[in-house]
Write a protein that holds these residues in place. Structure first.
Motif, short mmCIF file in Angstrom:
data_model
loop_
_atom_site.label_atom_id
_atom_site.label_comp_id
_atom_site.label_asym_id
_atom_site.label_seq_id
_atom_site.Cartn_x
_atom_site.Cartn_y
_atom_site.Cartn_z
N GLY A 32 1.83 -2.50 0.31
CA GLY A 32 0.85 -3.50 0.76
C GLY A 32 0.94 -3.75 2.25
N VAL A 33 2.16 -3.82 2.78
CA VAL A 33 2.34 -4.04 4.22
C VAL A 33 1.81 -2.84 5.01
CG1 VAL A 33 4.08 -4.25 6.05
CG2 VAL A 33 4.28 -5.62 3.98
N MET A 34 2.11 -1.63 4.54
CA MET A 34 1.63 -0.43 5.24
C MET A 34 0.11 -0.32 5.18
SD MET A 34 4.67 2.25 4.20
CE MET A 34 3.52 3.57 4.11
N ALA A 35 -0.46 -0.64 4.02
CA ALA A 35 -1.92 -0.54 3.87
C ALA A 35 -2.63 -1.62 4.67
CB ALA A 35 -2.30 -0.65 2.40
N ARG A 36 -1.92 -2.71 4.94
CA ARG A 36 -2.51 -3.84 5.68
C ARG A 36 -3.03 -3.42 7.05
NH1 ARG A 36 1.03 -9.11 7.32
NH2 ARG A 36 -0.54 -10.14 8.57
N ARG A 37 -2.35 -2.47 7.67
CA ARG A 37 -2.75 -2.03 9.01
C ARG A 37 -4.14 -1.41 9.04
NH1 ARG A 37 2.92 0.30 9.02
NH2 ARG A 37 4.16 -1.41 9.87
N SER A 38 -4.55 -0.80 7.92
CA SER A 38 -5.85 -0.14 7.90
C SER A 38 -6.95 -1.00 7.28
CB SER A 38 -5.75 1.19 7.15
OG SER A 38 -5.35 0.97 5.81
N VAL A 39 -6.62 -2.24 6.94
CA VAL A 39 -7.60 -3.13 6.33
C VAL A 39 -7.98 -4.22 7.32
CG1 VAL A 39 -8.01 -4.79 4.47
CG2 VAL A 39 -6.69 -2.73 4.01
N SER A 40 -9.25 -4.19 7.73
CA SER A 40 -9.71 -5.21 8.67
C SER A 40 -10.96 -5.94 8.18
CB SER A 40 -10.00 -4.57 10.03
OG SER A 40 -11.01 -3.59 9.90
N SER A 41 -11.50 -5.52 7.05
CA SER A 41 -12.70 -6.18 6.52
C SER A 41 -12.68 -6.09 4.99
CB SER A 41 -13.97 -5.51 7.06
OG SER A 41 -14.10 -4.21 6.50
N SER A 42 -13.61 -6.80 4.36
CA SER A 42 -13.70 -6.74 2.91
C SER A 42 -14.11 -5.33 2.46
CB SER A 42 -14.69 -7.77 2.37
OG SER A 42 -15.98 -7.50 2.85
N LEU A 43 -14.87 -4.63 3.27
CA LEU A 43 -15.25 -3.26 2.95
C LEU A 43 -14.00 -2.37 2.90
CD1 LEU A 43 -17.66 -1.33 2.50
CD2 LEU A 43 -17.55 -0.85 4.94
N ASP A 44 -13.09 -2.55 3.85
CA ASP A 44 -11.84 -1.79 3.85
C ASP A 44 -11.00 -2.15 2.63
OD1 ASP A 44 -12.45 -0.58 6.27
OD2 ASP A 44 -11.35 -2.07 7.45
N PHE A 45 -10.91 -3.44 2.32
CA PHE A 45 -10.07 -3.89 1.21
C PHE A 45 -10.62 -3.43 -0.14
CE2 PHE A 45 -8.82 -7.11 -1.97
CZ PHE A 45 -7.45 -6.96 -1.90
N LEU A 46 -11.91 -3.59 -0.36
CA LEU A 46 -12.50 -3.30 -1.66
C LEU A 46 -12.87 -1.83 -1.85
CD1 LEU A 46 -14.76 -6.44 -1.96
CD2 LEU A 46 -12.63 -6.00 -3.18
N LEU A 47 -13.25 -1.14 -0.78
CA LEU A 47 -13.76 0.22 -0.91
C LEU A 47 -13.07 1.23 0.00
CD1 LEU A 47 -17.57 -0.59 -1.12
CD2 LEU A 47 -16.03 -0.06 -3.00
N SER A 48 -11.93 0.91 0.51
CA SER A 48 -11.19 1.81 1.42
C SER A 48 -12.03 2.22 2.61
CB SER A 48 -10.70 3.05 0.67
OG SER A 48 -9.91 2.71 -0.41
N GLY A 49 -12.88 1.32 3.07
CA GLY A 49 -13.73 1.63 4.21
C GLY A 49 -14.70 2.77 3.93
N ARG A 50 -14.97 3.01 2.66
CA ARG A 50 -15.82 4.11 2.20
C ARG A 50 -15.29 5.47 2.66
NH1 ARG A 50 -19.97 2.04 -0.49
NH2 ARG A 50 -20.80 0.06 0.13
N SER A 51 -13.97 5.55 2.84
CA SER A 51 -13.38 6.80 3.31
C SER A 51 -13.01 7.74 2.16
CB SER A 51 -12.14 6.51 4.16
OG SER A 51 -11.15 5.86 3.37
N LEU A 52 -12.98 7.24 0.94
CA LEU A 52 -12.63 8.07 -0.20
C LEU A 52 -13.90 8.54 -0.90
CD1 LEU A 52 -9.79 5.88 -1.75
CD2 LEU A 52 -9.54 7.92 -0.35
N PRO A 53 -13.87 9.74 -1.48
CA PRO A 53 -15.04 10.19 -2.24
C PRO A 53 -15.27 9.30 -3.46
CG PRO A 53 -13.38 11.95 -2.05
CD PRO A 53 -12.81 10.72 -1.43
N ALA A 54 -16.50 9.27 -3.92
CA ALA A 54 -16.86 8.40 -5.04
C ALA A 54 -16.05 8.74 -6.29
CB ALA A 54 -18.35 8.50 -5.32
N TRP A 55 -15.73 10.01 -6.52
CA TRP A 55 -15.01 10.37 -7.73
C TRP A 55 -13.57 9.82 -7.70
CZ3 TRP A 55 -10.64 13.41 -7.78
CH2 TRP A 55 -10.37 14.15 -6.64
#
Length: 180
Positions: A32-55
């Motif tokens: 959680g602490v490591m992932a925190r650095r890449s989370v800056s918005s609800s989009l990042d938190f809920l959808l990984s910033g749309r960086s992952l494929p839909a599957w």
């Protein structure tokens, strides 16, 4: 059969067992602490910033729906109904989760929404969004309580911790991870 049901199934947990349990929680919170650095918005938190494929998001959805309730519920159903319980999962639940994960998640993903209530608002307007959001919020609060209780029952049975302590520890770990 009744002898087994009355048997004390509590684990004889020693210091090493508790150290491994603590290490597990430290690793989970560390993620959680490591992932925190890449989370800056609800989009990042809920959808990984749309960086992952839909599957991948779909598979994460499927795995997120396999938890303490399924473990306890399927075990209880298996004890009561036998092997017929297996049919529920492979005929009903698995195809439904695969359909949601592989068909519906890309659909939601492509429509640039973060949740089903947000999709309802865009598609049907604010009244449908409000009804869906309220019912979803109530359901999530109830489900969270049931999940914490199920986890506490398992911890109580295995480690002998009192039910309130198990619930509080589990809630604190989940709260700390989500907050981080």
């Amino acid at each position: 059969m009744s002898v087994l049901a009355e048997a004390d199934l509590k684990l004889d947990a020693g210091p090493i067992d508790y150290a491994l349990l603590a290490l597990y929680f430290v690793v989970v919170l560390g993620i959680g602490v490591m992932a925190r650095r890449s989370v800056s918005s609800s989009l990042d938190f809920l959808l990984s910033g749309r960086s992952l494929p839909a599957w991948v998001t779909g598979l994460a959805f499927i795995s997120a729906n396999l938890g303490a309730l399924e473990l306890m519920g399927m075990t209880a159903n298996g004890a009561q109904y036998g092997m017929a319980t297996v049919h529920y999962y492979w005929i009903g639940a698995i195809p439904a989760m695969v359909f949601l994960g592989l068909v519906m998640m890309p659909f939601y993903y492509g429509s640039k929404v973060r949740s089903v209530p947000e999709f309802m608002r865009r598609r049907f307007g604010k009244p449908a969004h409000l009804v869906n959001a309220i019912s979803f919020a109530v359901a999530q609060v109830l489900i969270a309580g049931i999940n914490l209780f199920a986890l506490a029952v398992i911890v109580e049975a295995l480690l002998g911790w009192p039910l309130p302590v198990s619930i509080c520890v589990a809630a604190l770990v989940v709260l700390a991870y989500t907050t981080l």
